[in-house]
Design an enzyme around this catalytic site. Structure first.
Site, mmCIF file in Angstrom:
data_model
loop_
_atom_site.group_PDB
_atom_site.id
_atom_site.type_symbol
_atom_site.label_atom_id
_atom_site.label_comp_id
_atom_site.label_asym_id
_atom_site.label_seq_id
_atom_site.Cartn_x
_atom_site.Cartn_y
_atom_site.Cartn_z
ATOM 1 N N ASN A 258 -7.537 -1.566 14.261
ATOM 2 C CA ASN A 258 -8.918 -1.954 13.960
ATOM 3 C C ASN A 258 -8.974 -3.248 13.134
ATOM 4 O O ASN A 258 -10.004 -3.582 12.574
ATOM 5 C CB ASN A 258 -9.641 -0.812 13.224
ATOM 6 C CG ASN A 258 -8.945 -0.430 11.921
ATOM 7 O OD1 ASN A 258 -7.972 -1.065 11.524
ATOM 8 N ND2 ASN A 258 -9.444 0.594 11.255
ATOM 9 N N ASP B 159 0.823 -1.212 0.000
ATOM 10 C CA ASP B 159 0.000 0.000 0.000
ATOM 11 C C ASP B 159 0.858 1.263 0.000
ATOM 12 O O ASP B 159 2.078 1.194 0.189
ATOM 13 C CB ASP B 159 -0.956 -0.009 1.209
ATOM 14 C CG ASP B 159 -0.258 -0.292 2.533
ATOM 15 O OD1 ASP B 159 0.987 -0.321 2.577
ATOM 16 O OD2 ASP B 159 -0.946 -0.465 3.540
ATOM 17 N N GLU C 267 -9.624 -1.401 5.222
ATOM 18 C CA GLU C 267 -10.283 -0.971 6.452
ATOM 19 C C GLU C 267 -11.551 -1.791 6.686
ATOM 20 O O GLU C 267 -12.157 -2.288 5.724
ATOM 21 C CB GLU C 267 -10.668 0.511 6.308
ATOM 22 C CG GLU C 267 -9.479 1.450 6.145
ATOM 23 C CD GLU C 267 -8.797 1.766 7.468
ATOM 24 O OE1 GLU C 267 -8.770 0.905 8.370
ATOM 25 O OE2 GLU C 267 -8.274 2.888 7.592
ATOM 26 N N HIS D 218 -7.186 -3.858 10.393
ATOM 27 C CA HIS D 218 -6.942 -3.714 8.949
ATOM 28 C C HIS D 218 -5.638 -4.389 8.521
ATOM 29 O O HIS D 218 -4.709 -4.551 9.322
ATOM 30 C CB HIS D 218 -7.014 -2.249 8.490
ATOM 31 C CG HIS D 218 -5.847 -1.382 8.808
ATOM 32 N ND1 HIS D 218 -5.980 -0.098 9.262
ATOM 33 C CD2 HIS D 218 -4.506 -1.583 8.713
ATOM 34 C CE1 HIS D 218 -4.783 0.436 9.429
ATOM 35 N NE2 HIS D 218 -3.883 -0.448 9.101
HETATM 36 C C1 GLP Z 1 -0.549 1.097 8.422
HETATM 37 C C2 GLP Z 1 -0.222 0.202 7.238
HETATM 38 C C3 GLP Z 1 -0.371 -1.261 7.560
HETATM 39 C C4 GLP Z 1 0.294 -1.567 8.885
HETATM 40 C C5 GLP Z 1 -0.396 -0.802 9.970
HETATM 41 C C6 GLP Z 1 0.167 -1.049 11.361
HETATM 42 O O1 GLP Z 1 -1.851 1.561 8.450
HETATM 43 N N1 GLP Z 1 -1.000 0.500 6.102
HETATM 44 O O2 GLP Z 1 0.184 -2.021 6.503
HETATM 45 O O3 GLP Z 1 0.212 -2.946 9.138
HETATM 46 O O4 GLP Z 1 -0.264 0.588 9.695
HETATM 47 O O5 GLP Z 1 1.319 -0.295 11.555
HETATM 48 P P1 GLP Z 1 2.321 -0.458 12.754
HETATM 49 O O6 GLP Z 1 3.113 -1.669 12.469
HETATM 50 O O7 GLP Z 1 3.146 0.790 12.734
HETATM 51 O O8 GLP Z 1 1.498 -0.576 13.992
#
Ligand code: GLP
Length: 243
Positions: A138, A67, A145, A140
């Protein structure tokens, strides 16, 4: 799906890197699906260490990132492109032409085509051999989402208030967080031959509990991984504390 619980972030990162290394030893021209966020940073560090010790070679590896925000330049320090170069691509011998990052500009005339082209590239590369995932608070995955239904392929998505809030820690204020992103769809993720989801820390415990409780729902996108025949959920004790 298999859940593996380890002691802490360090062990999660080491074990994740070991699984990536195993994948590359089995198939040196593997196609890796890559994730960003704070969670996989330790795994990338371990992979870079292995590369420097000449234990790993990335010269025949192809990568597809999950992404990217819409509206940030590639050079913006919070773009996932900049993250990937800083933590991984610029530290190993991966070939620039084998790196694939989704990218959509704010004024793109035909976003659906950009998304279709990304999916086609994944297909042409033979599909993803190992997909790395983090998880949002959440539930995702990528930027899929919680929703009543989720697209199969790559698409343009509006970010939820929860995600904007969670990701604002990387920006100077929540207002600066982009409102839109391009993300692989759940189909693109689920078609991967193997999936490795990582999570660490108490803040992820509710999402882990809701994702892996024996029910699947697009309202908790990570719960779909329960349907994958070769997925590993590698989490530390804190993230597992509500299971
Ligand atoms: C973002 C990314 C996800 C990631 C998530 C959690 O929203 N799009 O791919 O898994 O954050 O991030 P973190 O590992 O910093 O908690």
């Amino acid at each position: 799906m298999e859940i593996r619980i380890v002691d802490d972030y360090r062990e999660m990162s080491e074990k994740a890197a070991a699984l990536v290394a195993e994948q590359l030893r089995d198939k040196n021209n593997s196609v890796l699906g890559l994730a960003t966020g704070s969670t996989p940073e330790g795994m990338y560090k371990e992979l870079v260490k292995m590369y420097r010790k000449s234990c790993l070679d990335f010269s025949t590896v192809t990568t597809f990132n999950l992404d990217e925000y819409v509206g940030l330049s590639n050079q913006h320090p919070q773009s996932y492109c900049a993250y990937m170069h800083k933590h991984f691509f610029d530290c190993v011998n991966i070939k620039p032409e084998k790196i694939n990052l989704p990218s959509l500009s704010k004024n793109e005339a035909d976003p659906a085509k950009v998304c279709r082209d990304y999916d086609r590239k994944i297909e042409q590369a033979g599909g993803i051999d190992l997909q790395i995932l983090g998880i949002g608070v959440n539930g995702h995955i990528g930027f899929n989402e919680p929703a009543k239904n989720l697209p199969v392929g790559t698409y343009l998505v509006g970010l939820s208030a929860e995600t904007i809030e969670a990701n604002s820690r990387f920006f100077s204020s929540p207002e600066e967080v982009p409102r839109k992103a391009i993300t692989m769809g759940v189909g693109s993720i689920m078609f991967a031959k193997r999936i490795l989801l990582l999570a660490s820390g108490k803040s992820k415990a509710p999402a882990i509990r809701d994702s892996f409780n024996g029910y699947v729902t697009t309202e908790v996108p990570a719960s779909l991984l329960q349907l994958h025949h070769n997925s590993i959920v590698l989490i530390d004790k804190d993230a597992a504390s509500l299971l």
